[in-house]
Scaffold this motif. Structure first.
Motif, mmCIF file in Angstrom:
data_model
loop_
_atom_site.group_PDB
_atom_site.id
_atom_site.type_symbol
_atom_site.label_atom_id
_atom_site.label_comp_id
_atom_site.label_asym_id
_atom_site.label_seq_id
_atom_site.Cartn_x
_atom_site.Cartn_y
_atom_site.Cartn_z
ATOM 1 N N TYR A 104 14.674 -9.248 14.299
ATOM 2 C CA TYR A 104 15.141 -10.527 13.769
ATOM 3 C C TYR A 104 16.557 -10.803 14.266
ATOM 4 O O TYR A 104 17.397 -9.898 14.311
ATOM 5 C CB TYR A 104 15.110 -10.501 12.237
ATOM 6 C CG TYR A 104 13.708 -10.327 11.726
ATOM 7 C CD1 TYR A 104 12.907 -11.427 11.462
ATOM 8 C CD2 TYR A 104 13.165 -9.057 11.551
ATOM 9 C CE1 TYR A 104 11.607 -11.267 11.018
ATOM 10 C CE2 TYR A 104 11.866 -8.882 11.114
ATOM 11 C CZ TYR A 104 11.088 -9.999 10.849
ATOM 12 O OH TYR A 104 9.797 -9.834 10.429
ATOM 13 N N PHE A 105 16.806 -12.056 14.621
ATOM 14 C CA PHE A 105 18.080 -12.468 15.203
ATOM 15 C C PHE A 105 18.684 -13.584 14.372
ATOM 16 O O PHE A 105 17.979 -14.497 13.928
ATOM 17 C CB PHE A 105 17.867 -12.945 16.642
ATOM 18 C CG PHE A 105 17.378 -11.852 17.553
ATOM 19 C CD1 PHE A 105 18.275 -11.119 18.311
ATOM 20 C CD2 PHE A 105 16.030 -11.542 17.634
ATOM 21 C CE1 PHE A 105 17.830 -10.097 19.139
ATOM 22 C CE2 PHE A 105 15.572 -10.520 18.457
ATOM 23 C CZ PHE A 105 16.476 -9.799 19.217
ATOM 24 N N GLU A 106 20.007 -13.518 14.200
ATOM 25 C CA GLU A 106 20.724 -14.531 13.420
ATOM 26 C C GLU A 106 20.913 -15.824 14.201
ATOM 27 O O GLU A 106 21.101 -16.880 13.592
ATOM 28 C CB GLU A 106 22.086 -13.991 12.970
ATOM 29 C CG GLU A 106 21.996 -12.769 12.071
ATOM 30 C CD GLU A 106 21.315 -13.033 10.735
ATOM 31 O OE1 GLU A 106 21.410 -14.168 10.230
ATOM 32 O OE2 GLU A 106 20.687 -12.105 10.205
ATOM 33 N N THR A 107 20.893 -15.749 15.540
ATOM 34 C CA THR A 107 21.086 -16.957 16.342
ATOM 35 C C THR A 107 19.958 -17.101 17.366
ATOM 36 O O THR A 107 19.403 -16.109 17.847
ATOM 37 C CB THR A 107 22.424 -16.939 17.111
ATOM 38 O OG1 THR A 107 22.388 -15.927 18.110
ATOM 39 C CG2 THR A 107 23.605 -16.718 16.178
ATOM 40 N N ARG A 108 19.677 -18.326 17.673
ATOM 41 C CA ARG A 108 18.661 -18.614 18.686
ATOM 42 C C ARG A 108 19.093 -18.049 20.043
ATOM 43 O O ARG A 108 18.291 -17.526 20.795
ATOM 44 C CB ARG A 108 18.462 -20.128 18.773
ATOM 45 C CG ARG A 108 17.456 -20.538 19.787
ATOM 46 C CD ARG A 108 17.281 -22.031 19.770
ATOM 47 N NE ARG A 108 16.417 -22.430 20.854
ATOM 48 C CZ ARG A 108 15.916 -23.625 20.982
ATOM 49 N NH1 ARG A 108 16.190 -24.546 20.085
ATOM 50 N NH2 ARG A 108 15.149 -23.918 21.979
ATOM 51 N N ARG A 109 20.387 -18.154 20.338
ATOM 52 C CA ARG A 109 20.895 -17.659 21.623
ATOM 53 C C ARG A 109 20.610 -16.174 21.788
ATOM 54 O O ARG A 109 20.166 -15.728 22.834
ATOM 55 C CB ARG A 109 22.397 -17.930 21.730
ATOM 56 C CG ARG A 109 22.983 -17.460 23.046
ATOM 57 C CD ARG A 109 24.476 -17.769 23.133
ATOM 58 N NE ARG A 109 24.979 -17.582 24.469
ATOM 59 C CZ ARG A 109 25.244 -16.392 25.017
ATOM 60 N NH1 ARG A 109 25.030 -15.300 24.329
ATOM 61 N NH2 ARG A 109 25.708 -16.314 26.236
ATOM 62 N N ASN A 110 20.875 -15.383 20.759
ATOM 63 C CA ASN A 110 20.620 -13.946 20.851
ATOM 64 C C ASN A 110 19.133 -13.644 21.012
ATOM 65 O O ASN A 110 18.748 -12.753 21.772
ATOM 66 C CB ASN A 110 21.183 -13.215 19.638
ATOM 67 C CG ASN A 110 22.694 -13.130 19.669
ATOM 68 O OD1 ASN A 110 23.338 -13.564 20.615
ATOM 69 N ND2 ASN A 110 23.267 -12.581 18.624
ATOM 70 N N ALA A 111 18.294 -14.398 20.317
ATOM 71 C CA ALA A 111 16.843 -14.211 20.457
ATOM 72 C C ALA A 111 16.409 -14.539 21.880
ATOM 73 O O ALA A 111 15.623 -13.795 22.489
ATOM 74 C CB ALA A 111 16.101 -15.096 19.454
ATOM 75 N N GLU A 112 16.932 -15.635 22.431
ATOM 76 C CA GLU A 112 16.575 -16.011 23.802
ATOM 77 C C GLU A 112 17.064 -14.975 24.808
ATOM 78 O O GLU A 112 16.378 -14.693 25.787
ATOM 79 C CB GLU A 112 17.148 -17.386 24.130
ATOM 80 C CG GLU A 112 16.436 -18.505 23.392
ATOM 81 C CD GLU A 112 17.092 -19.865 23.573
ATOM 82 O OE1 GLU A 112 18.240 -19.945 24.079
ATOM 83 O OE2 GLU A 112 16.444 -20.861 23.207
#
Length: 102
Positions: free
Chosen positions: A8-16
């Motif tokens: 799980y990622f807090e930001t979309r950028r980190n997930a991408e």
């Protein structure tokens, strides 16, 4: 044997970034990596980041809906598992779990 990693990622950028590392650096088939909102609501993550952070700093209301974390899942082989887990952690994943297919 196939494994499924979920983080799980807090930001979309980190997930991408995690998705890109898995596909480009580790050669995972893009069809084996999925990113989605943690819950039922559409979300850009739970923390303001990227272009939204610039808007917030300028006193504007940041775009995007922060309704929860971004969940990334990846199906990896045993020999890809360690490198894939490292990418999840390097990109800021929390609550990382692995499950082996039976």
């Amino acid at each position: 044997m196939p494994n499924t990693i979920t983080g799980y990622f807090e930001t979309r950028r980190n997930a991408e970034m995690a998705v890109e590392h898995l596909v480009q650096d580790h050669g995972l088939d893009r069809k084996c990596v999925r990113a989605a909102a943690e819950g039922e609501n559409n979300t850009s993550g739970s923390v303001v980041s990227g272009a939204d952070a610039a808007d917030a700093a300028a006193g504007e209301t940041p775009g995007g809906v922060r309704g929860g974390r971004i969940m990334v899942t990846a199906e990896v082989s045993d020999n890809q598992l360690e490198a894939a887990l490292a990418s999840f952690h390097e990109c800021g994943a929390t609550d990382v779990e692995t499950a082996q297919a039976t």
